[in-house]
Design a protein around this motif. Structure first.
Motif, PDB file in Angstrom:
ATOM      1  N   TYR A  77      53.782 -33.112  11.973  1.00  0.00           N
ATOM      2  CA  TYR A  77      52.918 -33.588  13.049  1.00  0.00           C
ATOM      3  C   TYR A  77      51.508 -33.082  12.750  1.00  0.00           C
ATOM      4  CZ  TYR A  77      57.224 -34.529  15.634  1.00  0.00           C
ATOM      5  OH  TYR A  77      58.450 -35.001  16.021  1.00  0.00           O
ATOM      6  N   PRO A  78      50.483 -33.751  13.258  1.00  0.00           N
ATOM      7  CA  PRO A  78      49.114 -33.323  12.934  1.00  0.00           C
ATOM      8  C   PRO A  78      48.754 -31.975  13.559  1.00  0.00           C
ATOM      9  CG  PRO A  78      49.084 -35.092  14.555  1.00  0.00           C
ATOM     10  CD  PRO A  78      50.498 -34.987  14.070  1.00  0.00           C
ATOM     11  N   THR A  79      47.960 -31.197  12.838  1.00  0.00           N
ATOM     12  CA  THR A  79      47.451 -29.941  13.369  1.00  0.00           C
ATOM     13  C   THR A  79      46.640 -30.203  14.637  1.00  0.00           C
ATOM     14  OG1 THR A  79      47.401 -28.947  11.178  1.00  0.00           O
ATOM     15  CG2 THR A  79      45.949 -27.982  12.837  1.00  0.00           C
ATOM     16  N   GLY A  80      46.818 -29.343  15.620  1.00  0.00           N
ATOM     17  CA  GLY A  80      46.201 -29.545  16.926  1.00  0.00           C
ATOM     18  C   GLY A  80      44.684 -29.420  16.914  1.00  0.00           C
ATOM     19  N   THR A  81      44.046 -30.261  17.714  1.00  0.00           N
ATOM     20  CA  THR A  81      42.607 -30.177  17.942  1.00  0.00           C
ATOM     21  C   THR A  81      42.329 -30.326  19.437  1.00  0.00           C
ATOM     22  OG1 THR A  81      42.297 -32.555  17.582  1.00  0.00           O
ATOM     23  CG2 THR A  81      41.972 -31.108  15.676  1.00  0.00           C
ATOM     24  N   VAL A  82      41.220 -29.744  19.860  1.00  0.00           N
ATOM     25  CA  VAL A  82      40.778 -29.854  21.249  1.00  0.00           C
ATOM     26  C   VAL A  82      39.282 -30.139  21.247  1.00  0.00           C
ATOM     27  CG1 VAL A  82      40.504 -28.678  23.471  1.00  0.00           C
ATOM     28  CG2 VAL A  82      42.533 -28.242  22.085  1.00  0.00           C
ATOM     29  N   GLU A  83      38.879 -31.228  21.873  1.00  0.00           N
ATOM     30  CA  GLU A  83      37.461 -31.504  22.057  1.00  0.00           C
ATOM     31  C   GLU A  83      36.967 -30.644  23.219  1.00  0.00           C
ATOM     32  OE1 GLU A  83      35.470 -33.323  20.230  1.00  0.00           O
ATOM     33  OE2 GLU A  83      37.062 -34.043  18.893  1.00  0.00           O
ATOM     34  N   VAL A  84      35.987 -29.802  22.941  1.00  0.00           N
ATOM     35  CA  VAL A  84      35.467 -28.872  23.946  1.00  0.00           C
ATOM     36  C   VAL A  84      34.016 -29.230  24.265  1.00  0.00           C
ATOM     37  CG1 VAL A  84      35.088 -26.458  24.564  1.00  0.00           C
ATOM     38  CG2 VAL A  84      36.949 -27.053  23.003  1.00  0.00           C
ATOM     39  N   CYS A  85      33.761 -29.502  25.543  1.00  0.00           N
ATOM     40  CA  CYS A  85      32.395 -29.735  26.009  1.00  0.00           C
ATOM     41  C   CYS A  85      32.014 -28.583  26.942  1.00  0.00           C
ATOM     42  CB  CYS A  85      32.288 -31.062  26.761  1.00  0.00           C
ATOM     43  SG  CYS A  85      32.658 -32.500  25.749  1.00  0.00           S
ATOM     44  N   LEU A  86      30.812 -28.072  26.771  1.00  0.00           N
ATOM     45  CA  LEU A  86      30.350 -26.957  27.591  1.00  0.00           C
ATOM     46  C   LEU A  86      29.372 -27.443  28.647  1.00  0.00           C
ATOM     47  CD1 LEU A  86      29.651 -24.387  24.727  1.00  0.00           C
ATOM     48  CD2 LEU A  86      31.750 -24.668  26.065  1.00  0.00           C
ATOM     49  N   ASP A  87      29.545 -26.941  29.910  1.00  0.00           N
ATOM     50  CA  ASP A  87      28.576 -27.279  30.941  1.00  0.00           C
ATOM     51  C   ASP A  87      27.365 -26.346  30.834  1.00  0.00           C
ATOM     52  OD1 ASP A  87      29.215 -24.854  32.153  1.00  0.00           O
ATOM     53  OD2 ASP A  87      30.443 -25.760  33.726  1.00  0.00           O
ATOM     54  N   ALA A  88      26.449 -26.468  31.775  1.00  0.00           N
ATOM     55  CA  ALA A  88      25.195 -25.712  31.698  1.00  0.00           C
ATOM     56  C   ALA A  88      25.418 -24.208  31.715  1.00  0.00           C
ATOM     57  CB  ALA A  88      24.278 -26.116  32.851  1.00  0.00           C
ATOM     58  N   ALA A  89      26.539 -23.763  32.295  1.00  0.00           N
ATOM     59  CA  ALA A  89      26.844 -22.327  32.366  1.00  0.00           C
ATOM     60  C   ALA A  89      27.686 -21.854  31.188  1.00  0.00           C
ATOM     61  CB  ALA A  89      27.556 -22.020  33.678  1.00  0.00           C
ATOM     62  N   GLY A  90      27.971 -22.758  30.242  1.00  0.00           N
ATOM     63  CA  GLY A  90      28.797 -22.387  29.097  1.00  0.00           C
ATOM     64  C   GLY A  90      30.281 -22.454  29.365  1.00  0.00           C
ATOM     65  N   VAL A  91      30.679 -22.998  30.506  1.00  0.00           N
ATOM     66  CA  VAL A  91      32.101 -23.100  30.860  1.00  0.00           C
ATOM     67  C   VAL A  91      32.688 -24.336  30.186  1.00  0.00           C
ATOM     68  CG1 VAL A  91      33.749 -23.363  32.735  1.00  0.00           C
ATOM     69  CG2 VAL A  91      31.723 -21.914  33.047  1.00  0.00           C
ATOM     70  N   PRO A  92      33.805 -24.190  29.474  1.00  0.00           N
ATOM     71  CA  PRO A  92      34.338 -25.312  28.699  1.00  0.00           C
ATOM     72  C   PRO A  92      35.180 -26.292  29.523  1.00  0.00           C
ATOM     73  CG  PRO A  92      35.661 -23.357  28.324  1.00  0.00           C
ATOM     74  CD  PRO A  92      34.529 -22.927  29.228  1.00  0.00           C
ATOM     75  N   GLN A  93      35.129 -27.553  29.116  1.00  0.00           N
ATOM     76  CA  GLN A  93      36.047 -28.591  29.567  1.00  0.00           C
ATOM     77  C   GLN A  93      36.799 -29.075  28.328  1.00  0.00           C
ATOM     78  OE1 GLN A  93      36.324 -29.466  32.885  1.00  0.00           O
ATOM     79  NE2 GLN A  93      34.825 -27.839  33.285  1.00  0.00           N
ATOM     80  N   TYR A  94      38.108 -29.309  28.469  1.00  0.00           N
ATOM     81  CA  TYR A  94      38.940 -29.554  27.301  1.00  0.00           C
ATOM     82  C   TYR A  94      39.555 -30.949  27.309  1.00  0.00           C
ATOM     83  CZ  TYR A  94      38.859 -24.418  27.242  1.00  0.00           C
ATOM     84  OH  TYR A  94      38.461 -23.101  27.238  1.00  0.00           O
ATOM     85  N   ASP A  95      39.637 -31.555  26.129  1.00  0.00           N
ATOM     86  CA  ASP A  95      40.405 -32.784  25.931  1.00  0.00           C
ATOM     87  C   ASP A  95      41.395 -32.486  24.812  1.00  0.00           C
ATOM     88  OD1 ASP A  95      41.441 -35.298  25.808  1.00  0.00           O
ATOM     89  OD2 ASP A  95      39.669 -36.246  24.924  1.00  0.00           O
ATOM     90  N   ILE A  96      42.656 -32.275  25.184  1.00  0.00           N
ATOM     91  CA  ILE A  96      43.650 -31.703  24.271  1.00  0.00           C
ATOM     92  C   ILE A  96      44.511 -32.814  23.671  1.00  0.00           C
ATOM     93  CG2 ILE A  96      45.548 -30.059  24.079  1.00  0.00           C
ATOM     94  CD1 ILE A  96      44.400 -28.758  26.689  1.00  0.00           C
ATOM     95  N   THR A  97      44.497 -32.910  22.342  1.00  0.00           N
ATOM     96  CA  THR A  97      45.294 -33.912  21.641  1.00  0.00           C
ATOM     97  C   THR A  97      46.781 -33.679  21.883  1.00  0.00           C
ATOM     98  OG1 THR A  97      43.612 -34.019  19.902  1.00  0.00           O
ATOM     99  CG2 THR A  97      45.781 -34.927  19.390  1.00  0.00           C
ATOM    100  N   GLU A  98      47.489 -34.768  22.160  1.00  0.00           N
ATOM    101  CA  GLU A  98      48.924 -34.657  22.431  1.00  0.00           C
ATOM    102  C   GLU A  98      49.761 -34.864  21.170  1.00  0.00           C
ATOM    103  OE1 GLU A  98      50.449 -36.149  26.205  1.00  0.00           O
ATOM    104  OE2 GLU A  98      48.446 -36.939  26.650  1.00  0.00           O
ATOM    105  N   ASN A  99      51.036 -34.473  21.246  1.00  0.00           N
ATOM    106  CA  ASN A  99      52.007 -34.602  20.157  1.00  0.00           C
ATOM    107  C   ASN A  99      51.492 -33.960  18.875  1.00  0.00           C
ATOM    108  OD1 ASN A  99      54.605 -35.342  19.438  1.00  0.00           O
ATOM    109  ND2 ASN A  99      53.939 -37.286  18.556  1.00  0.00           N
TER     110      ASN A  99
END
Length: 296
Positions: A77-99
């Motif tokens: 299976y593919p190695t996991g990746t997560v798209e991380v976007c940071l808000d103005a305070a540096g707090v992350p939001q995640y988009d986590i690849t499935e399977n």
């Protein structure tokens, strides 16, 4: 793994690439935890899976470069990746690849042997989104000794959790780490009929027979509850680069301190200072200063 007598401190679950705005960085809560534990001089070990691909090879190379022990299988299976976007305070939001590969961690004889040599483990809810890794985590916990520290760092992400996973995990752990937003979600899920934060924490401790409950509240400080006491510390003010991995470093510093004979209060103080430092650095795995790791 050189000696059968070593007692490892294991992070089990996801290992992946955090795809940050300034490039990819090695991450995944269990890997972060294991790495920071090792910086405190304990034999940390990351348990996960990567794919038979270039990203997986890079993860292995990075862990070797960090001198971190690991038990990581290669799976189809593919190695996991997560798209991380940071808000103005540096707090992350995640988009986590499935399977991903870490959704398919196999339980092997080597992993069973490691469980019998593990004195503390940290696991979360995210890697339990798939049946394969969920069963592997449960079998690992079942194989550990009864006097081991079992830390459930709940780590709710997106929609990747369920009441069944959360309640089963709480029954299996003796230390729960949860943040203020997660506490609200869990309180609604378990119908804790109180608005008082202290009372919610106490009810969780009683219901699941916990030794310690850690509640982190971001910039508003953190609490540690034991059956007969509770402690609060404010969050240090630092210039935040990002908060990726800060919670994992908190957990690692706390557990490492306990294992090295420190009191709960001392462990809490070290955890707060460690996570504040990680917030001041980019990525989840900065090298910690000797002034932090030498005191624990």
């Amino acid at each position: 793994m050189e000696s059968q007598s070593l007692k490892y401190v294991v992070g089990i679950g996801e290992v992946l690439w955090d795809m940050l705005p300034d490039g990819k960085k090695l991450g995944g809560a269990p890997a972060n935890f294991s790495y920071h534990v090792s910086q405190f001089g304990l034999p940390g070990c990351a348990v996960s899976a990567v794919g038979e691909d270039a990203l997986g090879e890079e993860i292995i190379a990075n862990l070797l470069d960090k001198d971190l022990d690991f038990s990581i299988d290669k799976v189809s299976y593919p190695t996991g990746t997560v798209e991380v976007c940071l808000d103005a305070a540096g707090v992350p939001q995640y988009d986590i690849t499935e399977n991903a590969a870490w959704d398919n961690i196999p339980f092997t004889p080597e992993l069973d042997a490691l469980a019998h040599r593990t004195r503390a483990v940290c696991f979360g809810s995210l890697a339990q989104r798939s049946e394969v890794s969920r069963n592997t985590i449960r079998r690992f916990l079942d194989a550990m000794g009864e006097d081991s520290l079992v830390v459930f760092d709940i780590n709710l992400r997106q929609h990747f959790y369920s009441e069944e996973v959360i309640t089963d995990s709480m029954r299996r752990c003796n230390i729960l780490k949860i943040n203020d937003e997660e506490l609200e979600i869990v309180s609604r899920m378990l119908e804790l009929s109180t608005s008082d934060v202290d009372a919610k924490c106490r009810r969780l401790m009683e219901r699941f027979d916990l030794k310690i409950l850690i509640l982190t509240c971001g910039v508003n400080g953190s609490y540690v509850f034991t059956p007969d006491a509770h402690y609060f510390l404010p969050t240090p003010i630092v210039k935040v680069a990002d908060t990726v991995g800060a919670g994992d470093s908190f957990t690692a510093a706390f557990v490492a301190s306990l294992l090295k004979g420190k009191s709960v209060e001392e462990a809490h103080a070290t955890a707060v200072e460690t996570s504040a430092y990680v917030c001041s650095q980019h990525g989840a795995m900065p090298c910690l200063p000797h002034s932090l790791t030498s005191g624990a």
